[in-house]
Design a protein around this motif. Structure first.
Motif, PDB file in Angstrom:
ATOM      1  N   LEU A 154      73.107   0.629  53.967  1.00  0.00           N
ATOM      2  CA  LEU A 154      74.006   1.357  54.727  1.00  0.00           C
ATOM      3  C   LEU A 154      75.195   0.452  55.224  1.00  0.00           C
ATOM      4  O   LEU A 154      76.231   0.903  55.223  1.00  0.00           O
ATOM      5  CB  LEU A 154      73.436   1.613  56.422  1.00  0.00           C
ATOM      6  CG  LEU A 154      72.266   2.850  56.082  1.00  0.00           C
ATOM      7  CD1 LEU A 154      71.613   2.872  57.326  1.00  0.00           C
ATOM      8  CD2 LEU A 154      72.937   3.869  55.448  1.00  0.00           C
ATOM      9  N   ASN A 156      76.885  -1.521  52.916  1.00  0.00           N
ATOM     10  CA  ASN A 156      77.610  -1.436  51.881  1.00  0.00           C
ATOM     11  C   ASN A 156      78.163   0.051  51.540  1.00  0.00           C
ATOM     12  O   ASN A 156      79.228   0.078  50.894  1.00  0.00           O
ATOM     13  CB  ASN A 156      76.800  -2.092  50.555  1.00  0.00           C
ATOM     14  CG  ASN A 156      76.974  -3.406  50.768  1.00  0.00           C
ATOM     15  OD1 ASN A 156      77.965  -3.992  50.317  1.00  0.00           O
ATOM     16  ND2 ASN A 156      75.847  -3.931  50.733  1.00  0.00           N
ATOM     17  N   LEU A 157      77.779   1.156  52.503  1.00  0.00           N
ATOM     18  CA  LEU A 157      78.191   2.343  52.406  1.00  0.00           C
ATOM     19  C   LEU A 157      79.630   2.580  53.551  1.00  0.00           C
ATOM     20  O   LEU A 157      80.289   3.288  53.361  1.00  0.00           O
ATOM     21  CB  LEU A 157      77.450   3.463  52.807  1.00  0.00           C
ATOM     22  CG  LEU A 157      76.228   3.748  51.838  1.00  0.00           C
ATOM     23  CD1 LEU A 157      75.449   4.799  52.572  1.00  0.00           C
ATOM     24  CD2 LEU A 157      76.640   4.397  50.534  1.00  0.00           C
ATOM     25  N   SER A 158      79.762   1.248  54.174  1.00  0.00           N
ATOM     26  CA  SER A 158      80.579   1.630  55.358  1.00  0.00           C
ATOM     27  C   SER A 158      82.128   1.020  54.526  1.00  0.00           C
ATOM     28  O   SER A 158      82.185   0.613  53.543  1.00  0.00           O
ATOM     29  CB  SER A 158      80.502   0.411  56.357  1.00  0.00           C
ATOM     30  OG  SER A 158      79.120   0.927  56.939  1.00  0.00           O
ATOM     31  N   ARG A 188      80.846   0.851  47.700  1.00  0.00           N
ATOM     32  CA  ARG A 188      80.368   2.039  48.066  1.00  0.00           C
ATOM     33  C   ARG A 188      79.863   2.724  47.102  1.00  0.00           C
ATOM     34  O   ARG A 188      78.642   3.558  46.886  1.00  0.00           O
ATOM     35  CB  ARG A 188      81.457   2.887  48.932  1.00  0.00           C
ATOM     36  CG  ARG A 188      81.659   2.475  50.056  1.00  0.00           C
ATOM     37  CD  ARG A 188      82.332   3.363  50.907  1.00  0.00           C
ATOM     38  NE  ARG A 188      83.683   3.663  50.707  1.00  0.00           N
ATOM     39  CZ  ARG A 188      84.302   4.700  51.398  1.00  0.00           C
ATOM     40  NH1 ARG A 188      83.816   5.372  52.261  1.00  0.00           N
ATOM     41  NH2 ARG A 188      85.681   4.960  50.862  1.00  0.00           N
ATOM     42  N   LYS A 223      84.337   5.082  61.775  1.00  0.00           N
ATOM     43  CA  LYS A 223      83.614   4.441  60.563  1.00  0.00           C
ATOM     44  C   LYS A 223      82.227   4.914  60.197  1.00  0.00           C
ATOM     45  O   LYS A 223      81.948   4.909  59.179  1.00  0.00           O
ATOM     46  CB  LYS A 223      83.608   2.917  60.862  1.00  0.00           C
ATOM     47  CG  LYS A 223      84.866   2.118  60.618  1.00  0.00           C
ATOM     48  CD  LYS A 223      85.027   0.760  60.931  1.00  0.00           C
ATOM     49  CE  LYS A 223      86.570   0.167  60.749  1.00  0.00           C
ATOM     50  NZ  LYS A 223      86.352  -1.282  60.847  1.00  0.00           N
ATOM     51  N   LYS A 224      81.558   5.352  61.306  1.00  0.00           N
ATOM     52  CA  LYS A 224      80.324   5.908  61.114  1.00  0.00           C
ATOM     53  C   LYS A 224      80.232   7.121  60.522  1.00  0.00           C
ATOM     54  O   LYS A 224      79.202   7.717  59.709  1.00  0.00           O
ATOM     55  CB  LYS A 224      79.556   5.889  62.248  1.00  0.00           C
ATOM     56  CG  LYS A 224      79.122   4.699  63.207  1.00  0.00           C
ATOM     57  CD  LYS A 224      78.287   3.853  62.353  1.00  0.00           C
ATOM     58  CE  LYS A 224      77.850   2.334  62.861  1.00  0.00           C
ATOM     59  NZ  LYS A 224      77.440   2.616  64.598  1.00  0.00           N
ATOM     60  N   THR A 227      81.160   6.527  56.923  1.00  0.00           N
ATOM     61  CA  THR A 227      79.706   6.138  56.426  1.00  0.00           C
ATOM     62  C   THR A 227      78.707   7.426  55.942  1.00  0.00           C
ATOM     63  O   THR A 227      78.146   7.693  54.749  1.00  0.00           O
ATOM     64  CB  THR A 227      78.915   5.201  57.069  1.00  0.00           C
ATOM     65  OG1 THR A 227      79.452   4.145  57.232  1.00  0.00           O
ATOM     66  CG2 THR A 227      77.598   4.711  56.470  1.00  0.00           C
ATOM     67  N   THR A 230      79.978   9.462  52.917  1.00  0.00           N
ATOM     68  CA  THR A 230      79.526   8.938  51.679  1.00  0.00           C
ATOM     69  C   THR A 230      78.054   9.042  51.520  1.00  0.00           C
ATOM     70  O   THR A 230      77.481   9.156  50.296  1.00  0.00           O
ATOM     71  CB  THR A 230      79.798   7.350  51.902  1.00  0.00           C
ATOM     72  OG1 THR A 230      81.470   7.327  52.074  1.00  0.00           O
ATOM     73  CG2 THR A 230      79.656   6.606  50.544  1.00  0.00           C
ATOM     74  N   LEU A 231      77.047   9.038  52.682  1.00  0.00           N
ATOM     75  CA  LEU A 231      75.814   8.912  52.412  1.00  0.00           C
ATOM     76  C   LEU A 231      75.228  10.135  52.150  1.00  0.00           C
ATOM     77  O   LEU A 231      74.404  10.613  51.144  1.00  0.00           O
ATOM     78  CB  LEU A 231      75.173   8.724  53.683  1.00  0.00           C
ATOM     79  CG  LEU A 231      73.743   8.564  53.684  1.00  0.00           C
ATOM     80  CD1 LEU A 231      73.062   7.685  52.672  1.00  0.00           C
ATOM     81  CD2 LEU A 231      73.030   8.531  55.221  1.00  0.00           C
ATOM     82  N   ASP A 288      88.326  10.762  52.629  1.00  0.00           N
ATOM     83  CA  ASP A 288      86.922  10.648  52.201  1.00  0.00           C
ATOM     84  C   ASP A 288      86.359  12.324  51.921  1.00  0.00           C
ATOM     85  O   ASP A 288      85.713  12.462  51.298  1.00  0.00           O
ATOM     86  CB  ASP A 288      85.985   9.823  53.192  1.00  0.00           C
ATOM     87  CG  ASP A 288      85.953   8.654  52.819  1.00  0.00           C
ATOM     88  OD1 ASP A 288      86.599   7.969  51.978  1.00  0.00           O
ATOM     89  OD2 ASP A 288      85.443   7.805  53.500  1.00  0.00           O
TER      90      ASP A 288
END
Length: 779
Positions: A154, A156-158, A188, A223-224, A227, A230-231, A288
């Motif tokens: 998690l 490194n997904l940020s 990421r 930022k969350k 993430t 991306t997740l 994103d």
């Protein structure tokens, strides 16, 4: 020296050791673990573990990446990942120790530094190797799995602060790094690869990612949310690696995909008014989310129109990254392939009409939204001083994929692109952007040939300056466009004066010295010949054309260009106008045939004489060749033509050969007197009509043209290399030397039938001289 050395001594030691591990990686990758390596593997592991556990902040933070401890560790971990994939028993016992050490490396405070990016990416790649190895059981514990995800995956997904700095300071580098399909790897992307590996090997634990998604979906922090996007991208891909270029083709059922799209992505992509500022959280989130709809475009086709409308607005964003992502997204969407042949029967140029049925989106479908998209792209292209590759590529794709929808916008497109062309001529630094720009111009000519005159007047000064100032990168493109514009003119009109002024430089030997310029110059010269060959004759320029012909004929990679020039002359001028030169042409042809024949040249000269016979008649051609040397034409016929004509490829080309040889068979009394040769010629015709072309060497001495995929977005250290990259719509349509013949088989049968009716003896010759299966084809 690495553990205790000071200053340059320690840095040099890191550099030397790093190189040694690199060399060991290459040797092991190529040949496997050697016996010598296996003998010292215990010592190797002790050294590797000692270095990986070493913490010397002054070396970790070294800006000299090649001499830093961080780079040394990265090289070691790359080697460890490869050794793990090899699965050597002696090495495997050390893997748990490496996992623990690398885990600590990934969770250390220094791992968040920008200088640790490569080390982090290498470490995550090692983890993937472990997951796919016999040591995978380490991660099979639910607590270990959860701890690993929360402490390493998690984070490194940020988005890191270094990412935000790169966005602000070097937006083009960020775009190149983040638009997948590029060579750059990122934290990421590496973390996403680990997630997919974990889900594939441990599907029983995959539910934990759903928990993280549900938690992040309720977070307000931007930022969350980044993430989260991306997740979800990683979890939805079902073990596949897919980026914005290729797109995803399968989905997992872990995520309610369309609910996520409607609940999270759509609100983010709905732009505010005014648009968010550059580098703002809203712009970063939008970038994103744009990447998300690009990656999963095949699963969002039902939402294409609102997506196109939102992306069109983001093209106007003051944020360079977001607007470029939007252009890239539209370019990828409009390129989706599909079968639309029934709805795309449009009267376009041949170079475009065949392409339209390849794509999912038809011109009719995109017509409601295309105006806004084009307006925003064109405004951006003409406004920006620095080339934006993604904007120009997007415009190019729309022109090539949905040409009918572009007809009403050709003139505004060319007005804006002309501004970009004038700017690019000052400093041509981006080959991809440049090619796309010229493709746009070429496609507008093909889309709306009725506007070719206004297109020409808009860009002519730029094209002329490219030639006069010898902007070497653009000369091949300029010549292609000029030839295409000339072809688009009314065939009955004479050669315009501004083209007449180009004839002298076009016929200069200097124009045919650069390999990349030759095909473009030939394309332009053949267009001039087709347009007004009599202008060349009136101004005593045929001799100059023949000098170019002679020069190219003896270049094995360009002899086909020489014959294309001569075929154009033969089809444009009556025999009487070429009579003074034809003997010289034949002598050049046969000298080349005897001094340096190649399979390609053999096929070309067969086609050339076929065109000659069709346009000038049998007796004129045979007599002129035999005037050089008695019987030369018949030697050529038996030794070259009949033995090799089956190797000629292309429907039009093969029809031309059959028509020419059938004419020769039925009109040459000299050939008819040679019964065996005559029968062989009939046999050759029948084989060409009823059988496939024979295999031949089609690669030797064929010039290698650059394709669009070969181009880079910048000129390398070696500088610009003169090479020819053909424009899709500027390739001239094939000219049929015998348009009156639609069926070569019917033509041959009719000619032979007429001959036999006038002289029944020929039927007996055919019965005796042809194999029975070929004779049956005649009747």
């Amino acid at each position: 020296q690495v553990t205790q050395g000071v200053g340059t001594v320690a840095i040099t030691a890191c550099l030397v050791l790093g190189t040694a591990f690199d060399v060991l990686y290459d040797i092991t990758f190529q040949f496997g673990i050697s016996d010598e390596f296996a003998d010292i593997i215990d010592n190797f592991n002790n050294v590797a573990l000692a270095i990986l556990n070493l913490q010397r902040q002054e070396l970790l933070a070294s800006v000299s990446s090649e001499g830093s401890l961080t780079n040394l560790k990265s090289n070691i971990i790359n080697l460890l990942a490869m050794l793990t994939r090899v699965s050597n028993e002696e090495f495997e016992k050390y893997v748990p120790d490496y996992i623990q050490t690398i885990w600590l490396t990934l969770t250390s405070p220094s791992s968040t530094y920008a200088t640790s990016d490569e080390l982090t990416i290498s470490s995550l790649d090692f983890i993937i190797s472990v997951i796919n190895s016999s040591q995978r059981s380490f991660f099979d514990n639910p607590d270990t799995f959860r701890n690993f995800c929360e402490s390493i995956i998690l984070p490194n997904l940020s988005i890191f602060s270094s990412d935000l700095e790169l966005m602000e300071d070097e937006p083009d580098s960020y775009i190149s790094r983040e638009v997948e399909g590029s060579n750059s790897h990122t934290r990421r992307r590496a973390a996403c690869d680990v997630i997919r590996a974990l889900m594939k090997v441990f599907p029983q634990h995959s539910g934990i990612f759903v928990t993280y998604i549900q938690t992040l979906a309720n977070e307000a922090d931007w930022k969350k949310k980044a993430t989260l996007v991306t997740l979800v991208t990683a979890v939805s891909l079902q073990g596949n690696t897919a980026g914005t270029h290729r797109g995803a083709n399968t989905l997992t059922d872990l995520v309610p995909f369309h609910d996520f799209f409607n609940g999270i992505i759509v609100p983010i992509l709905t732009p505010s008014n005014p648009m968010p500022a550059a580098n703002s959280p809203e712009s970063v989130l939008a970038a994103d989310s744009i990447r998300f709809v690009t990656t999963f475009r095949l699963f969002l086709l039902n939402h294409w129109q609102p997506i196109f409308e939102r992306l069109s607005v983001w093209l106007t964003s003051p944020d360079h990254i977001t607007s470029s992502f939007a252009a890239h997204a539209l370019e990828r969407w409009i390129s989706i392939r599909g079968d639309n042949s029934s709805s795309q029967a449009l009267a376009m140029s041949s170079s475009l009409s065949g392409r339209q049925s390849e794509y999912k989106f038809t011109s009719e479908m995109v017509s409601p939204v295309v105006g806004g998209i084009l307006g925003n792209i064109c405004a951006r292209i003409s406004k920006e001083k620095k080339p934006n590759t993604y904007m120009m590529l997007c415009l190019m794709r729309f022109c090539l994929c949905v040409p009918h929808a572009m007809v009403d916008f050709v003139e505004p497109i060319i007005q804006h692109v002309a501004v970009a062309l004038a700017e690019a001529c000052k400093n041509p630094t981006n080959p991809i952007y440049n090619h796309a720009m010229f493709e746009v111009i070429s496609s507008t000519i093909a889309i709306a040939p009725q506007h070719a005159g206004s297109i020409e007047s808009t860009i002519w000064q730029n094209l002329f300056e490219i030639l006069s100032k010898d902007v070497v990168e653009f000369v091949p493109y300029s010549l292609q466009l000029m030839g295409q514009l000339l072809d688009a003119r009314n065939p009955q009109d004479p050669l315009p004066e501004h083209y007449q002024s180009l004839i002298a430089p076009l016929l200069s030997p200097v124009m045919f010295e650069q390999p990349g310029t030759i095909p473009a110059a030939v394309r332009m010269l053949t267009a001039v010949i087709r347009k007004d060959a009599f202008y060349l004759e009136r101004n005593n320029l045929i001799e100059n054309v023949l000098q170019i012909f002679s020069k190219l004929l003896f270049l094995k990679k360009h002899d086909h260009d020489a014959l294309n020039i001569m075929i154009a002359l033969v089809m444009a001028l009556p025999f009487d106008h070429l009579g003074a030169y034809i003997k010289q042409v034949y002598m050049h042809l046969f000298n080349r045939l005897s001094s340096g024949n190649t399979p390609k040249y053999t096929r070309c000269i067969i086609l050339f004489f076929s065109v000659l016979i069709i346009h000038h008649g049998v007796e004129r051609v045979v007599t002129a060749v035999n005037d050089i040397q008695p019987g030369m034409f018949w030697m050529y016929l038996t030794n070259i033509w009949l033995k090799n004509m089956q190797k000629v490829t292309g429907t039009t080309e093969r029809t031309c050969c059959v028509v020419a040889l059938a004419t020769l068979l039925c009109e040459s009394q000299t050939l008819q007197a040679e019964v065996r040769v005559w029968s062989d010629a009939v046999c050759a015709c029948l084989r060409m009509v009823h059988f496939a072309a024979e295999k031949d060497d089609h690669s030797s001495f064929t010039p290698k043209f650059l394709q669009f995929g070969d181009l880079k977005d910048s000129v390398g250290d070696g500088g610009f290399v003169n090479a020819f990259c053909p424009l899709t719509c500027a390739v001239p349509a094939p000219v049929n030397p015998c348009p009156q013949v639609s069926d070569a088989n019917a033509y041959l049968k009719q000619r032979l039938s007429n001959l036999v009716q006038n002289n029944p003896n020929f039927d007996a010759i055919l019965r005796q001289g042809l194999p029975s299966e070929l004779y049956a084809f005649i009747h």
